[in-house]
Every structure is written in C-alpha cells, then in structure tokens.
Design a protein around this motif. Structure first.
Motif, PDB file in Angstrom:
ATOM      1  N   PHE A 128       6.655  -6.017  -1.067  1.00  0.00           N
ATOM      2  CA  PHE A 128       7.140  -4.816  -0.416  1.00  0.00           C
ATOM      3  C   PHE A 128       6.214  -3.623  -0.556  1.00  0.00           C
ATOM      4  O   PHE A 128       5.891  -3.197  -1.617  1.00  0.00           O
ATOM      5  N   CYS A 129       5.821  -3.132   0.573  1.00  0.00           N
ATOM      6  CA  CYS A 129       4.967  -1.938   0.686  1.00  0.00           C
ATOM      7  C   CYS A 129       3.797  -2.005  -0.270  1.00  0.00           C
ATOM      8  O   CYS A 129       3.534  -1.060  -1.001  1.00  0.00           O
TER       9      CYS A 129
ATOM     10  N   HIS B  48      13.340   1.342  -4.693  1.00  0.00           N
ATOM     11  CA  HIS B  48      11.954   1.649  -4.328  1.00  0.00           C
ATOM     12  C   HIS B  48      11.922   2.218  -2.899  1.00  0.00           C
ATOM     13  O   HIS B  48      11.317   3.268  -2.650  1.00  0.00           O
ATOM     14  N   GLU B  49      12.595   1.551  -1.985  1.00  0.00           N
ATOM     15  CA  GLU B  49      12.591   1.994  -0.579  1.00  0.00           C
ATOM     16  C   GLU B  49      13.322   3.322  -0.407  1.00  0.00           C
ATOM     17  O   GLU B  49      12.889   4.176   0.375  1.00  0.00           O
TER      18      GLU B  49
ATOM     19  N   HIS C 124      11.071   6.252  -1.017  1.00  0.00           N
ATOM     20  CA  HIS C 124      10.180   6.618   0.100  1.00  0.00           C
ATOM     21  C   HIS C 124      10.912   7.570   1.065  1.00  0.00           C
ATOM     22  O   HIS C 124      10.317   8.489   1.603  1.00  0.00           O
TER      23      HIS C 124
ATOM     24  N   GLU D  90       3.232   4.723  -3.835  1.00  0.00           N
ATOM     25  CA  GLU D  90       3.875   3.454  -4.201  1.00  0.00           C
ATOM     26  C   GLU D  90       4.322   3.481  -5.663  1.00  0.00           C
ATOM     27  O   GLU D  90       5.397   3.013  -6.018  1.00  0.00           O
TER      28      GLU D  90
END
Ligand SMILES: [Zn+2]
Length: 451
Positions: free
Chosen positions: A16-17, A135-136, A139, A202
């Motif tokens: 992911f990312c 985590h998302e 962002h 990140e």
C-alpha cells in the motif's frame, strides 16, 4: 511504450502506497505539514471534482465489491479509527473493497478509502486491517493529495513518472482495471494514490496510523505484522530494479517497530490473537473466495493456492474452501506451487517479469508444459486437484462447480469419458449457472471428439 507492460506496472503497485521512484521521492520529500485549517482553493476544488468522478467510475465499471456485509464491516472498522469530533470540509468517509487481487490500498482525498480484495484476503486479523485503514485515513486527514497537487513541479513530475512507466494499457483481468480507470481520470491521482507519496508523507501515515490504532484500542504492533505479510513475495514480483529507492518494506518495518517502542502491547495473548484471526477469517470468507477467482483470472495462481490453503487450514471441513484449493491447483497447471529461493533473487524476478511482458499466461503454460519440470509439476498439481475436488464433493454442502472443475481437469488430461460425465453432472446440478452455455459447448466438443 518504453517497453513496460501492464504486468510490470502492476508490480509497482504492490504494498500500500509504497513505491515512489528515486528522483520523485527526492523532489517530493519536502511537502509541508498541513496548516491548522485547510483552505480550499480552485486547484483543490478541481482535484476534488476529479476524485468524485473517479468514485463514480469505479462503481460504474463494477470495480467496487458490492457486498453489503463486507462494506459495512470495512465501514465499521474505518470509522472506529477516526478521531473524535472530526469535521473535515469536503470529506465523506467511505470504506470499500475494490475487486482487484493485487494486495494494495489507497485513499482519495474526498474520504473514499479502497482496500483491494487481494489485501483483505491476505491479512490475518481485524487489527491488521485497521493498520491499513489507519495509514490511509492519515493521508486524508493530513490532506496529502491536495498538498502534493498544489505544487506544479510535483504535478509535472507525476506526469513524467507516468510517461517513464509507460502505457497504461490493461490487457484483461481486473488487476489492471483500477489502474486504467484512475489513469484515464488523472495521472496525478494515480501517482499519489497508488504509487504512494514521498517517503516523509508515507512515514507520517505509518506513524500517525499507529497512533490512531492505539487510540481505537487496536494493538499497533499488528501494523508490523501486516507489513511483514506484504513482504511475503508469493508471486516473485516485488522488483527493486525500477523503484530502487522508495522506502523498502524492511525499512518501514524497522521504523514502525522503533516508533512503537513502549507503546507495543506485547501482552496480546496468543489465544486472543487466534480468536481474533478466526473472527476475521469468518468475516472475510466470502470476499476472499471472490478474490481467489480474481487472482486466477489475473494469472496469479500461486497467490490463489496460498490464499485457498489459508482458508482450508481455517476450516478444513468446508467443501467450498477445499473446492477453491482444488481450483487453484488445477489452474496452476505446469507451474510450481511455490517459488524457490533462487527464483526470488532480483535477477530471476527481472527475467520472469520480462517473460511475463512477452508471453500471455497461456503461452507461458505451453512453454512450461514442453519441459520435464513443467510436466512433473502438472502431474503433481492435477493429482492434488483431483484429490481435493473428490474430497470436497464428499463433504456437506458440496459445490456443483467441483464437477465443472473435474470436467476441465479430465478434459485437459485426455480422460474424455470422465470429463463428459462431470460436465453433465455440473449442468444437472447447476441449472442456473452463468457459464452454462459455455460448459454445454465444451461438453458437445468433448462428445464429438470422443465418438
Ligand atoms: Zn500511503
């Protein structure tokens, strides 16, 4: 264009990312931290319009996994991680599964968070899912996409990355579809949401994500385990030669672990983790079966075996789980179920990627079948598949598709008469099957070749 194929492009979306090319990572590294209050300008509103459009495209193209129970589950876990009394302008939180077997997740700045079915199926418990969502969420909370979009230099850079990576040309399979849709709407969104942001952003998302987990009483050390699962390279495709400077998984595991320090709740008892794993696997069983089919469609056969085995271990007496393992071994064909150490070196992965770019999975299979090793693999895989199909048919609630699978297996092995019987049984037991006509045609072909 530039000799990069869809397959190689997908390689870059893993984890992911995660991936940002070296030059991009250096240039994008200095994005400022978000201001107390984010004021929307014209460029921001334009971007918002694009991402709203993207949501609609995902829905229209059937990429969103439309299962109420799965969506409700993701929504519940996602919302539990949100800071209290949060009111972010132009953010509507929606947590959904995307029908894509590549293990990845991304967030759009309007609050749409997508987790690929391939990642949901790979994870072992809800805390790990929470780590991905946290985590998302970061962002979105910290307006990372907008900040990156405000810099013209970074935007031009994003377009250059797309050009460097090559044509976005999905050639069938769902794996490339999400990427194709995003690229069609905005190459910039593609780079930031799928390839990831700068190393700094990140890292911020990882560390703040751990805080969000802890606040929601998820053991944050499960983020380390989620990253470790992601580094398990089942398909032998985590290439380091193109994106050789982005934060490697091992670096992320290291800093996430360090940050945890005393926060780590190391007392999470084994029994509790096991309970959590069972509860999670029960919730994701249906979406995982769907994902295994997507993995097979996308020629990710080793992943299909890996995931099916996980569910057989979880529920060894489930006819459906055993059917999927059989299906995975059958479609594996002349390939080995697992890659060997020497196939996981960077140079072997590079060779394999080149080969995949040149050959379709069918051509690759034919080439392998012409070798002794390929023949041995096929013999072992078909025996395993047959054994599993037959076993699944003896259990409670057998799946009619097991007869179809056996039919295909026998057809490919030249056991025509048995193939005809199994296809017929499938047609009798599944009168409403969507592939009825296709199987009827195969049956007719077999009958005429056998007589
Ligand atoms: Zn990220």
């Amino acid at each position: 264009m530039n000799g990069f194929s869809r397959r190689q492009v997908i390689v870059a979306t893993l984890c992911f990312c995660l991936a940002v090319p070296a030059s991009a990572a250096r240039l994008m590294a200095q994005a400022p931290p978000p201001k107390e209050e984010f004021k929307f300008g014209k460029a921001d509103l334009d971007l918002l319009e694009q991402v709203n459009l993207l949501d609609k495209r995902f829905e229209r193209e059937g990429l969103v996994y439309a299962d109420d129970a799965t969506s409700a589950y993701l929504q519940r876990v996602g919302e539990s991680l949100l800071p209290r009394d949060l009111n972010l302008e132009h953010v509507l939180w929606k947590f959904r599964a995307l029908r894509d077997p590549v293990p990845n997740a991304f967030a759009l700045p309007n609050g749409s968070v997508y987790v690929n079915t391939g990642l949901i199926a790979l994870l072992d418990n809800e805390s790990q899912l929470a780590s991905i969502l946290a985590h998302e969420i970061t962002h979105v909370l910290n307006r990372h996409t907008y900040l990156q979009n405000r810099s013209n230099r970074k935007k031009i850079l994003a377009i250059n990355i797309i050009n460097a990576v090559g044509a976005w040309n999905p050639v069938g399979g769902v794996a490339g579809l999400a990427i194709g849709v995003i690229a069609a709407v905005s190459p910039f969104i593609l780079v930031s949401t799928i390839f990831g942001y700068s190393r700094d952003l990140e890292k911020e998302a990882d560390l703040k994500g751990e805080d969000l987990m802890a606040a929601a009483e998820y053991p944050p050390e499960e983020m380390v385990k989620a990253l470790t699962l992601l580094s398990n390279d089942v398909e032998g495709e985590q290439l380091k030669w193109f994106y050789n400077d982005h934060p490697q998984l091992k670096d992320r595991i290291a800093y996430v672990t360090t940050y945890l320090g005393s926060k780590a709740n190391k007392t999470t008892a084994a029994a509790e983790l096991k309970r959590e794993k069972s509860a999670y696997l029960a919730k994701i069983e249906t979406v995982s079966h769907h994902d295994i089919q997507l993995a097979i469609n996308a020629a990710r056969f080793r992943t299909a075996v890996y995931l099916s085995q996980k569910f057989v271990d979880f529920k060894p007496d489930s006819a459906e789980n055993i059917f999927w393992l059989a299906e995975s071994y059958r479609t594996l064909g002349a390939r080995s179920p697992e890659l060997k150490e020497k196939e996981l070196t960077n140079s072997s992965k590079k060779d394999a990627a080149r080969k995949r770019a040149k050959l379709t999975p069918e051509e690759e299979e034919r080439e392998l079948m012409a070798t002794d090793v390929g023949q041995q693999n096929w013999k072992a895989n078909r025996q395993k598949a047959e054994e599993l199909y037959l076993k699944s048919l003896k259990l409670d609630n057998p799946v009619p598709m097991a007869h179809r699978g056996l039919g295909m297996l026998y057809e490919k092995s030249g056991r025509t008469k048995e193939g005809i019987d199994e296809y017929q049984k499938y047609l009798d037991l599944a009168p409403d099957a969507l592939d009825r006509e296709r199987i009827q045609r195969r049956l007719q072909t077999l009958k005429s070749s056998g007589s």
